[in-house]
Design an enzyme around this catalytic site. Sequence first.
Site, PDB file in Angstrom:
ATOM      1  N   SER A   1      44.367  31.426  34.178  1.00  0.00           N
ATOM      2  CA  SER A   1      43.629  31.594  33.994  1.00  0.00           C
ATOM      3  C   SER A   1      42.468  32.907  33.374  1.00  0.00           C
ATOM      4  O   SER A   1      43.032  34.388  34.226  1.00  0.00           O
ATOM      5  CB  SER A   1      42.437  30.665  35.269  1.00  0.00           C
ATOM      6  OG  SER A   1      42.001  32.308  35.807  1.00  0.00           O
ATOM      7  N   ASP A   2      41.397  32.950  33.176  1.00  0.00           N
ATOM      8  CA  ASP A   2      40.604  34.054  33.007  1.00  0.00           C
ATOM      9  C   ASP A   2      39.881  34.143  34.157  1.00  0.00           C
ATOM     10  O   ASP A   2      40.129  33.353  34.974  1.00  0.00           O
ATOM     11  CB  ASP A   2      39.455  34.681  31.916  1.00  0.00           C
ATOM     12  CG  ASP A   2      39.181  36.029  31.527  1.00  0.00           C
ATOM     13  OD1 ASP A   2      39.957  36.998  32.503  1.00  0.00           O
ATOM     14  OD2 ASP A   2      39.207  36.021  30.343  1.00  0.00           O
ATOM     15  N   TRP A   3      39.577  35.805  34.606  1.00  0.00           N
ATOM     16  CA  TRP A   3      38.917  36.361  35.805  1.00  0.00           C
ATOM     17  C   TRP A   3      37.594  34.740  36.735  1.00  0.00           C
ATOM     18  O   TRP A   3      36.648  34.551  35.887  1.00  0.00           O
ATOM     19  CB  TRP A   3      38.098  37.473  35.887  1.00  0.00           C
ATOM     20  CG  TRP A   3      37.666  37.794  37.254  1.00  0.00           C
ATOM     21  CD1 TRP A   3      36.407  37.232  37.550  1.00  0.00           C
ATOM     22  CD2 TRP A   3      38.183  39.330  37.500  1.00  0.00           C
ATOM     23  NE1 TRP A   3      36.094  38.005  38.834  1.00  0.00           N
ATOM     24  CE2 TRP A   3      37.048  39.493  38.591  1.00  0.00           C
ATOM     25  CE3 TRP A   3      38.710  39.831  37.326  1.00  0.00           C
ATOM     26  CZ2 TRP A   3      37.394  40.361  39.624  1.00  0.00           C
ATOM     27  CZ3 TRP A   3      39.368  40.915  38.492  1.00  0.00           C
ATOM     28  CH2 TRP A   3      38.089  41.287  39.045  1.00  0.00           C
ATOM     29  N   GLY A   4      38.181  33.913  37.420  1.00  0.00           N
ATOM     30  CA  GLY A   4      36.484  32.888  37.449  1.00  0.00           C
ATOM     31  C   GLY A   4      36.462  32.421  36.636  1.00  0.00           C
ATOM     32  O   GLY A   4      35.908  31.344  36.785  1.00  0.00           O
ATOM     33  N   SER A   5      37.477  32.071  35.459  1.00  0.00           N
ATOM     34  CA  SER A   5      37.122  30.965  35.089  1.00  0.00           C
ATOM     35  C   SER A   5      36.831  29.310  35.159  1.00  0.00           C
ATOM     36  O   SER A   5      36.802  28.679  34.871  1.00  0.00           O
ATOM     37  CB  SER A   5      37.923  30.923  33.764  1.00  0.00           C
ATOM     38  OG  SER A   5      39.320  31.251  33.478  1.00  0.00           O
TER      39      SER A   5
END
Length: 749
Positions: free
Chosen positions: A281-285
């Site tokens: 995932s992207d950061w915190g997505s």
Amino acid sequence: MKTTFKIFTLILVFTTFLFAQNKQIEKKIDDLLKQMTIEEKIGQLTQYSGDRSATGPVTFKGDHKELIKAGKIGSMLNVLGTNYTRQYQEIAMQSRLKIPLLFGQDVIHGYKTTFPIPLAEAASWDLEAIEKAARIAAIEASASGIHWTFAPMVDIARDPRWGRVMEGAGEDTYLGSRIAYARVKGFQGNGLGNIDAIMACAKHFAAYGAAVGGRDYNSVDMSERQLWETYLPPFKAAVDAGAATFMNSFNDINGIPATGNKYIQHDILKGKWKFDGFIVSDWGSIREMIEHGYSKDLSEATKQAILSGNDMDMESSAYRNSLAELVKNKQVPMNIVDEAVRRILRKKFELGLFDDPYKFSNPERERKELNNPEHREFAREIAKKSIVLLKNEKQTLPISRNVKNIAMIGPMAKVTKDNHGFWSVTIPELNYDKFVVSQFDGVKNHLGKDTNLLYAKGCDIDCKSNEGFAEAVETAKKADVVILTVGEAWNQSGEAKSRSNIHLPGMQEELIKAVKATGKPVVVLINAGRPLVFDWTADNADAILYTWWLGTEAGNAIADVIFGDYNPSGKLPMTFPRSEGQIPIYYNHFNTGRPAKDDKNITYRSAYLDLSITPKFEFGYGLSYTTFQYSDLKLDKKKMEMTDKIEVSLNVTNTGKYEGEEVVQLYLRDKVASVVRPVKELKDFQKIKLNAGETKTIKFTINKEKLSFYNAQLNWIAEAGEFDLMIGSSSADVRLKDTFELVNLNYIH
Ligand code: NOJ
């Protein structure tokens, strides 16, 4: 015959070996999966940031080390250096199953030796050089304990307000796809398992570059056609190049966040394209899907992410908090979790981490590779190739070394960190002033003792006052020629660095006006992470070099071009607008039913009343100190069958007095089709080097693939009919033209 047989046998032996190795890996994964608890499985799907730098909003305040020991974290980012990564790996080796950690890092344009930002490298149109830059970045990063880079970013970007245009290859799908392929190959070298290969990560999947209004993290509203035709091909090229991983994106696509988007991740990437790596995932997505209004809580976000194909959770703590419960309640089948774990373990095996978890933690190699002189030499090489000459009136450039007095003016003259630009790796002990060549020093290094190099800062990058202008003007008056260097600070383009006003920041253009009023010849250097708007300068400066952010060797490379040791050869990978009001503006648009042919005929035409229909500088544009003449266009036939091809040839002659390189660009237009086609599309190019007076014959091949597009049903087809062939020095500077015909009935493959 003998050689063919030998090659055939070698291929056979190699494929059999690979097949056996893969089988062995899958068997080892089966064994491990049998031993793993659900917590340990989720651990493999969990990634957190260490404390070396924060490349996003840190949300987890707990003790990573305890979690690693418990087998509850499988990967870290922002942990770098052989010592530090070893410390973390030692903790992982205390966990029950001793599964090694994966260390990921944003190695975007070099590691310790930095190269031009990716957008600048794209301006080189030099695929070999771009691949080599990624190769060196991988050599350095792998020598510093890193296994995985979150690069290349292959998002097509048509909006220069978006700060992340700096991180990609620009606006064009064809150029972007070729560069995506080259970068993946560069990072992964001869394949995972080699000591200097790191995993590439094609990001951000998908369509992140089309954020509405160019505002970072914003929604994306996009037709299927646009998605397939413009935004997906560079990702497909990354898969074809063997990219080990993908990262999804922060945006929603037509209402579904990419992170929870089954169509994109499961159906297209893992299904249709048969991608066998893993998706992070992207950061915190994953957590952010709650904010999007797509998930009611972290548990639902977790379920949506994993069921749609997102394997690893970066920084959301979503899988760690919710996945076990979801499995227990049969909302997420165990085999889905196992499949995600398998994909990640597979890469750990392929990297060789199970054989030696400390393989990449060798301080001696780290000392040898980081900032290695050969790497720096290449950094200078690619930096030179990335510079674009936008203007050169009265041959102001190159400047002769015999000039008595040169003034260097402007806020960028003595900067160091700003030469790196955004997304350079935060190496805590790095002393930029010692390590990065400033532009002032670069110019000074080129001059003999008979030339005086004068200096005045003039103003800061973001200056609000003209206090320093008087000194700058006085300095200019004492000089025979002025080098005026302006631009953006390292953090004015990049992630979360969208700007609605993309003029030169502060009062820098006022400074240029003041200096220009002295009547001295003025060469302007523009250092930036995106196309900027600088109309007055474009119209009034004597010469302009677009120098982007060029990395460690910026100063030397710029001076090489200024003094003619290197003849500039860069071409713009993005259209430069005249004002923000023209955005989005890109060369491969549709014609409309009422196209404006020129600025004088716009009544009831598709145009603005108050702005030209043309950009300031078009895609593919860039000058040289020499001139090139195009001639003798020949097509070996004017009609081709679907299975046929046309051989195109032309001559290019260097008609000036310097050796130089030219990017010969081939554009096509499908004149009439079942769906509207762009006015032109780049379909091939060649970068060639010619001595003064030399002529070379260039050959291109046109086949069905180059004539194909997605029809209304989104089938990839070529349709019979006439095509325009345009060959030139930029998307607008077409030098040679012809037409040809594709014959046959509609053909679907
Ligand atoms: C967020 C960015 O969007 C992504 O590109 C980057 O790799 C991660 N942060 C990790 O730093």
